[in-house]
Enzyme design. Sequence first.
Site, PDB file in Angstrom:
ATOM      1  N   GLU A   1       5.802 -13.748 -13.616  1.00 34.90           N
ATOM      2  CA  GLU A   1       4.445 -12.871 -12.781  1.00 34.90           C
ATOM      3  C   GLU A   1       4.511 -12.188 -14.245  1.00 34.90           C
ATOM      4  OE1 GLU A   1       7.012  -9.346 -10.924  1.00 34.90           O
ATOM      5  OE2 GLU A   1       8.514 -10.417 -11.858  1.00 34.90           O
TER       6      GLU A   1
ATOM      7  N   LYS B   1       5.314  -2.945  -6.650  1.00 34.21           N
ATOM      8  CA  LYS B   1       6.342  -3.076  -6.615  1.00 34.21           C
ATOM      9  C   LYS B   1       7.210  -2.991  -5.431  1.00 34.21           C
ATOM     10  CE  LYS B   1      10.462  -2.333  -9.428  1.00 34.21           C
ATOM     11  NZ  LYS B   1      10.080  -3.087 -10.404  1.00 34.21           N
TER      12      LYS B   1
ATOM     13  N   ARG C   1       3.122   0.551  -5.295  1.00 35.19           N
ATOM     14  CA  ARG C   1       3.329  -0.532  -4.248  1.00 35.19           C
ATOM     15  C   ARG C   1       1.857  -0.703  -4.027  1.00 35.19           C
ATOM     16  NH1 ARG C   1       6.617   2.136  -0.659  1.00 35.19           N
ATOM     17  NH2 ARG C   1       5.612   1.192   0.965  1.00 35.19           N
TER      18      ARG C   1
ATOM     19  N   GLU D   1      15.418 -16.498 -12.598  1.00 36.61           N
ATOM     20  CA  GLU D   1      15.252 -15.227 -12.836  1.00 36.61           C
ATOM     21  C   GLU D   1      14.460 -15.098 -13.989  1.00 36.61           C
ATOM     22  OE1 GLU D   1      14.544 -12.974 -11.673  1.00 36.61           O
ATOM     23  OE2 GLU D   1      14.782 -11.631 -13.662  1.00 36.61           O
TER      24      GLU D   1
ATOM     25  N   LYS E   1      10.301 -14.220 -14.185  1.00 38.54           N
ATOM     26  CA  LYS E   1      10.056 -13.368 -15.087  1.00 38.54           C
ATOM     27  C   LYS E   1       9.415 -14.017 -15.541  1.00 38.54           C
ATOM     28  CE  LYS E   1      11.939 -10.578 -14.313  1.00 38.54           C
ATOM     29  NZ  LYS E   1      12.365 -10.034 -13.297  1.00 38.54           N
TER      30      LYS E   1
ATOM     31  N   HIS F   1      16.502 -36.605 -12.485  1.00 40.00           N
ATOM     32  CA  HIS F   1      16.234 -37.115 -11.433  1.00 40.00           C
ATOM     33  C   HIS F   1      15.065 -36.561 -11.372  1.00 40.00           C
ATOM     34  CE1 HIS F   1      20.376 -37.876 -10.602  1.00 40.00           C
ATOM     35  NE2 HIS F   1      20.700 -36.770 -11.233  1.00 40.00           N
TER      36      HIS F   1
ATOM     37  N   ASN G   1      -0.994   1.418   5.750  1.00 42.74           N
ATOM     38  CA  ASN G   1       0.065   0.382   5.589  1.00 42.74           C
ATOM     39  C   ASN G   1       0.282  -0.110   6.443  1.00 42.74           C
ATOM     40  OD1 ASN G   1       1.574  -0.682   3.354  1.00 42.74           O
ATOM     41  ND2 ASN G   1       3.588   0.857   3.494  1.00 42.74           N
ATOM     42  N   GLY G   2       0.225  -1.616   6.327  1.00 38.16           N
ATOM     43  CA  GLY G   2       1.075  -2.647   7.155  1.00 38.16           C
ATOM     44  C   GLY G   2       0.261  -3.336   7.055  1.00 38.16           C
TER      45      GLY G   2
ATOM     46  N   TRP H   1      -2.527  -2.789  -1.562  1.00 42.58           N
ATOM     47  CA  TRP H   1      -2.211  -4.532  -1.629  1.00 42.58           C
ATOM     48  C   TRP H   1      -2.924  -5.028  -1.003  1.00 42.58           C
ATOM     49  CZ3 TRP H   1       0.601  -8.349  -0.255  1.00 42.58           C
ATOM     50  CH2 TRP H   1       0.932  -8.969  -1.210  1.00 42.58           C
TER      51      TRP H   1
ATOM     52  N   CYS I   1       0.772  -1.522  -0.256  1.00 45.24           N
ATOM     53  CA  CYS I   1       0.324   0.202  -0.139  1.00 45.24           C
ATOM     54  C   CYS I   1       0.678   1.259  -0.080  1.00 45.24           C
ATOM     55  CB  CYS I   1      -1.063  -0.352   1.602  1.00 45.24           C
ATOM     56  SG  CYS I   1      -1.836  -1.231   0.958  1.00 45.24           S
TER      57      CYS I   1
END
Length: 578
Positions: A463, A573, A28, A456, A460, A479, A91-92, A65, A2
């Site tokens: 997401e 982000k 955010r 990586e 990418k 394996h 926020n939190g 968020w 947030c």
Amino acid sequence: MCGIVGIAAKKEFSSSFLLERLKRLEYRGYDSYGYYDTKNLEKFVGEVVVTGDNHTKLGVAHTRWATHGGVTVENAHPHVSCDGRIIIVHNGIIENFAELKKELIIQGHRFSSQTDSEVIAHYFESKLKHKDIKQVMVEFFRQAQGTFAVLVMIKGDEKLYALKKDSPMVLGLCKGMNMLASDIYAFSDLTDKAVFFENNEFAIITESSWKFFDKNGKAINKSIKKIEWENEEKERAKKKDYKHFMLKEIEDEPGVVKRMLFSMDNEQKQVFNKVIKLIKSSKKIVFAACGTSYHASLLGAYYLHQVGVEAQTLIASEFKHYANIDKDTLVIAISQSGETMDVIDALKYAQEKKARIISIVNVLYSSIQRMSELSINILAGQERAVPSTKAFVNQATLLLRICQELGYKVNLSNLADKIKALLEQKEDIKKLAEQIAESKDAYIIGRGLTYPVAREIALKIKETAYIHAEGMMGGELKHGTIALIEEGTPVISLVNINDPDIISNTKEVEARGAGVIMITNNPALRKEKNTVYIHTDNDGKFGILAAIAGQLITYYAADYLGRPIDKPRNLAKSVTVK
Ligand code: M6R
């Protein structure tokens, strides 16, 4: 996560102005948003739309968020107390909200959302019946468990009340107004003067005054930080001619790599040299990072091993379970945002164990930077797309530069040109990406140095394109995972000329019908079908360039599928919750 904003101004400002500030923090969280401006309370689901000409001298806004409660208008902030007097944004996470809520319900409070945050508004209403606002804030610090950056408005009162514990908050001293925000980007075009909140502090803000207190209500002196913006504003907002920030940011890479490398020999030379000295004198290095930054740290551990330095890397959220650290350990935090809660928690654990802490961040004055003894800025400029690209490239390049200083053989002076040359292949890469876009799953394989790169690229793809992808060690396929390879399953193989065993792994999947895309620096494979050729025989540079090829594949696959590339669903982000 947030983002929150609060403004107290001498002259009236419009709701558009308030929302414009909020829009700057939208990375955010972008599930829902809302604002309160002393007369109007507006809440919406979706991304922030900058509009409206309600005028006010005081207001708060929030972009969410979702953590507790679905994405609905009711759950959007601001939240208001029963009597309508208290308006809050948060926020939190208030961890003991259920307990506090129960008590408030007994007192007769009625809740209208499923959020943990709403409890704050009711809490203030209840306590203000018997106590003054300062006492209530002190009590809130004693009773509320969890993390919070909270802004409180009281109807008829011309002040903003701000409380901070573990979630970021900063005060911008702007011309004619004071602005509270989750981070400095909210006011980066308005002022270069800011006051950072430390943990367990609260403040009372008017249009022309700011007073800070510790959690016991004792007044404290705070210093004003002068922020150097340099390129931030120029780079900030404009997508220019790009459809998405992600592509723009990939194309920024040659420039930002050059800038960062230049800085290590110039303005950041002193801190860079100190970091080298500290690495040399430490018994052991342990990295702490998450997501893409974790993959950069895996590369860092690989490079350090090449020069004989003992290094380990841990996913920050698991740090305390696996880290064996003491005062002789150097913990290196890597974080683009500098605000990732899991990394902050890992650093708190490192502090308890008396380890030394340095960091590699992209955001100046961020919490992680401020927790570190030394901090290097990767100078990638603000990254707006949620999928991290240019920050990863600069993190990995910086780690390579550090290891070069420790004896790793690499010529970094032509890296920017090599990136440019790779970007010129983007039309061919786009065609390869379209093959992946049609699939449900993809596998990316690497060995040694390209293993972190494989992970990586997989992250990418997941997401950004919403395609299930697994990045793994080529040697591990046989394996178990190879059972999943069928006719046409896409496998991206990172074929480093100096690690030829990956060729056998590639052949193994090809023999089972996989649709192989090779990213290679082996000239003998250059003309093979579905191949991205990278012109370098240096391992370190190959890793970075292969990751960039993966970024382009991801971007074009996601674009082909029409995904919301810069703001993928469910993400933000800056991840400031545990
Ligand atoms: O700001 P940080 O580097 O600490 O963020 C860590 C991760 O949240 C971040 O890298 C995330 O994985 C990105 N969405 C990856 O593109």
